[in-house]
Design an enzyme around this catalytic site. Structure first.
Site, PDB file in Angstrom:
ATOM      1  N   HIS A  26       0.846  -1.193   0.000  1.00  0.00           N
ATOM      2  CA  HIS A  26       0.000   0.000   0.000  1.00  0.00           C
ATOM      3  C   HIS A  26       0.878   1.238   0.000  1.00  0.00           C
ATOM      4  O   HIS A  26       2.058   1.182   0.360  1.00  0.00           O
ATOM      5  CB  HIS A  26      -0.942   0.010   1.210  1.00  0.00           C
ATOM      6  CG  HIS A  26      -0.260   0.353   2.503  1.00  0.00           C
ATOM      7  ND1 HIS A  26      -0.245   1.627   3.024  1.00  0.00           N
ATOM      8  CD2 HIS A  26       0.453  -0.405   3.369  1.00  0.00           C
ATOM      9  CE1 HIS A  26       0.436   1.627   4.164  1.00  0.00           C
ATOM     10  NE2 HIS A  26       0.881   0.401   4.395  1.00  0.00           N
ATOM     11  N   CYS A  27       0.307   2.336  -0.455  1.00  0.00           N
ATOM     12  CA  CYS A  27       1.008   3.609  -0.340  1.00  0.00           C
ATOM     13  C   CYS A  27       0.135   4.490   0.544  1.00  0.00           C
ATOM     14  O   CYS A  27      -0.680   3.967   1.299  1.00  0.00           O
ATOM     15  CB  CYS A  27       1.251   4.223  -1.715  1.00  0.00           C
ATOM     16  SG  CYS A  27      -0.257   4.425  -2.647  1.00  0.00           S
ATOM     17  N   VAL A  28       0.261   5.805   0.427  1.00  0.00           N
ATOM     18  CA  VAL A  28      -0.517   6.649   1.344  1.00  0.00           C
ATOM     19  C   VAL A  28      -2.013   6.613   1.097  1.00  0.00           C
ATOM     20  O   VAL A  28      -2.791   6.951   1.975  1.00  0.00           O
ATOM     21  CB  VAL A  28      -0.068   8.133   1.317  1.00  0.00           C
ATOM     22  CG1 VAL A  28       1.091   8.379   2.224  1.00  0.00           C
ATOM     23  CG2 VAL A  28       0.171   8.612  -0.072  1.00  0.00           C
TER      24      VAL A  28
END
Ligand SMILES: OC[C@H]1O[C@H](O[C@H]2O[C@H](CO)[C@@H](O)[C@H](O)[C@H]2O)[C@H](O)[C@@H](O)[C@@H]1O
Length: 684
Positions: A26-28
């Site tokens: 995941h990223c932000v």
């Protein structure tokens, strides 16, 4: 905000179940997956899922938009539900590439390896061109070169030649560095392996053909096996293959060897084994393969030169649009090394000119000042070898300039291939391209250049005039006005750009690469940032602080405030508000995670919060138009500080592709001041 496990379970189900998830990270703002089979995705189920704000597929990755602040919780649930391993963005990227077709994978890999080498190669090509000017006959004097007439310049030319030829001579080391990096190994080992292949103790590849004729090729006798002790100067394929093997061995050893022994074992064994393999098998096999490939391409162009010219010349610009053009760099280098010249590169140089000429003509077709100057400046960069600004900024938008450019370069391509025009190096594309062309072919090349200047320019101009006349006769909005409206970089914008909840929600593709693609709802590819402060919007050049003016912090604009209030330009999380001095705030856009810095005044940190009143704290969720802080403009001025306030998109955000400034007077919370174009890879 909490995340309900059942929503995450439904997402897992919707993307084909846990067995369909190869890797997840995941990223932000997003969950990023490499899926085994994307066709198993149930889009309706994702549409119906409250947690999923949107989804799309790009570069073999399937991304589900969750939002900042909760995506990490969703990821934790996902790991718990699937029992999967945590992974990094890089893991997902490398897993995702496997979902491309083998041909796409090769193209992508070659591009990834050769793009970082471009500056070195182009510099070498330019310098070789200068050396060529100094040493070539018939350029300045009939039957003589400049250094023959002025011998005092001879050593100058020799030094230029030494500097120029280094990148080509040591090409395997450059390829080794870039390929090892790309394959995930040690760049240093890649460089060393490349240098081994061009060790001065070996017969230079450049002398190999003569040595074969004279029967003087040096050999090693390896337990009865005769191996040529020949270098691979200027070669691409042997090094590509050797670097791959090197990295595989290195990775395997890194997995097997205990940490305490790694230093002693990994690099020596990997280099020794790969070095032997390179000289005994990889080198000879790939060398032969490269020669066959070259012979095949040469045969094709020799047999039907006009067809090759027509296709490569005509289709080079679309290749640039797809990004596939860099793959041909490897072919150029192979051709140069095996045959002393490439017939592909001259067409590249002319295609650059043709697209530039078409864009230039649009300067005389388009009526709006903004697009006129865009056409002018982008044509200049195309004339100097970089065409994307002209192609994407002007030619693709209006279409016919692109086609006129293709027509010009296809015509010139036929002329060049029919006359066997070749480049002895990969030089600077566009107008300086002639420097890399063999002097005896300059006349033909210049005629080709003329065609690429005249055909696209005149064609675009005439067609453009006809189109605009028809439009004004029929009362339609002129095409350029539509385009202008499309870009929304209107100077002195008075009215806000219509937006749907502050971000331009769009499924439209960006220059051929789809931000939407299989995108579902809410795929954002352009984020319009509304003015956080009322006032006059100017370029960052006007800020009396080099950190902002020279864009060291990032792209953006500055506002000369006419009111001491700072509002949220979009729905966001307050990523940071400077507690003590209260003069700056960092916001993170809720949907995309794009961060923005609003800095009130210059050097106002010195006021230590005097004259500032903050209404929010770090971590707060804020709504578009919400008052975040107030500042006393008179106090700032009295303290001797400028009130001009930079609004910056901090550099280093992967998701941000480019930023457009909208200048002029702006109403806080109403007028857009920045257009942030988001990369399709990073779009959330
Ligand atoms: O391949 C060698 C050439 O590489 C650059 O030009 C190519 O890539 C550019 C960036 O993607 C693109 O704008 C241009 O149209 C392509 O020809 C470089 O700018 C050239 O100087 C070089 O010869």
């Amino acid at each position: 905000m909490s995340v309900r496990r059942e929503d995450v379970e439904k997402i897992v189900e919707a993307i084909g179940g846990k067995d369909n998830i190869e890797v997840a990270t995941h990223c932000v703002t997003r969950l990023r997956f490499s899926l085994v089979d994307e066709s198993k995705v149930d889009k309706q189920a994702l549409d119906d899922n409250e947690l999923a704000k949107g989804y799309f597929s790009t570069q073999g990755q399937f991304q589900v938009i969750i939002g900042p602040g909760i995506v990490d919780k969703a990821y934790e649930e996902l790991i718990a539900i699937t029992g999967g391993q945590r992974a990094t963005k890089e893991d997902v990227k490398s897993a995702a590439i496997k979902h491309k077709s083998p041909v796409q994978q090769v193209i992508k890999t070659l591009s990834d390896i050769f793009i970082p080498l471009l500056p070195a190669l182009v510099t070498a090509g330019l310098l070789l061109g200068i050396n060529n000017l100094l040493t070539g006959n018939d350029i300045f004097f009939a039957g003589q070169s400049l250094i023959q007439v002025y011998p005092q310049w001879a050593d100058f030319a020799a030094i230029v030649n030494t500097i120029a030829s280094t990148a080509f001579t040591f090409l395997p080391a450059l390829v080794g560095w870039s390929a090892a990096t790309r394959f995930g190994g040690s760049p240093l080992l890649g460089v060393i392996l490349g240098l081994i292949l061009v060790n001065p103790g070996l017969l230079s590849a450049y002398d190999y053909a003569n040595a074969v004729n004279e029967g003087t090729v040096p050999t090693w006798n390896l337990f009865g096996l005769q191996i040529n002790a020949v270098g691979y100067q200027g070669q691409v394929l042997p090094m590509l293959a050797a670097a791959y093997v090197l990295v595989m061995i290195e990775k395997w050893l890194n997995r097997k060897v205990p940490d305490s022994l790694k230093l002693l074992v990994v690099a020596p064994v990997a280099l020794l084994v790969t070095g032997f393999l390179a000289f005994v098998v990889i080198g000879p096999v790939t060398f032969a393969l490269g020669n066959w490939l070259t012979a095949g391409v040469v045969w094709l162009f020799a047999t039907v030169p006009w067809l090759g010219g027509l296709l490569y010349g005509g289709l080079y610009a679309p290749l640039v649009i797809t990004g596939m053009h860099h793959t041909f760099l490897a072919v150029d280098l192979q051709l140069i090394n095996s045959t002393g010249g490439t017939f592909l590169w001259p067409m590249l140089a002319l295609s650059n000119i043709a697209q530039g000429a078409a864009a230039l003509a649009m300067m005389f077709v388009i009526r709006t000042q903004k697009m006129k100057s865009l056409s002018g400046t982008t044509s200049l960069t195309a004339f100097l070898g970089v065409t994307e600004p002209a192609v994407f900024g002007v030619n693709v938008r209006y279409k016919y300039p692109l086609f006129m450019g293709m027509l010009g370069s296809a015509t010139a391509g036929v002329l060049l291939t029919m006359n066997n025009v070749r480049a002895f190096a990969v030089g600077v594309g566009g107008l300086p391209g002639f420097l890399a062309i063999n002097v005896e072919k300059w006349t033909i090349f210049f005629i080709g250049m003329g065609i690429c200047l005249v055909v696209p320019f005149v064609g675009t101009l005439l067609y453009g005039k006809v189109v605009t006349r028809k439009q004004s006769d029929s009362g339609e909005a002129a095409e350029e006005d539509l385009a202008e409206r499309d870009v929304k970089t209107v100077e002195n914008a008075k009215s806000p750009i219509p937006n749907t909840g502050n971000a331009v929600v769009s499924h439209a593709s960006r220059s051929g690469s789809s931000a939407g693609g299989t995108a579902g709802r809410d795929a954002v590819n352009v984020l319009d940032v509304l003015a956080p402060i009322r006032g006059n919007v100017v370029l960052l050049d006007n800020v009396p602080d080099p950190a902002f003016a020279e864009k060291q912090m990032g792209e953006g604009i500055a506002i000369e405030p006419s009111e001491g209030k700072l509002f949220a330009p979009f729905d966001a999380t307050v990523a940071h508000v400077i507690d003590k001095s209260k003069h700056a705030v960092i916001l993170e856009h809720s949907m995309t995670g794009v961060q923005i810095l609003v800095h009130v005044g210059i050097d106002t940190v010195g006021l230590k919060g005097e004259g500032f009143k903050v209404h929010v704290a770090t971590g707060d969720q804020v709504k578009e138009g919400q008052l975040l802080l107030e500042f006393d403009m008179e106090k700032i001025k009295a303290g001797g500080y400028p009130t001009i306030s930079p609004v910056i998109i901090p550099a280093g955000q992967d998701i941000v592709e480019r930023v457009e400034e909208v200048l002029g007077s702006a109403e806080a919370g109403k007028t857009p001041v920045l257009r942030v174009h988001l990369s399709s890879e990073g779009v959330t």
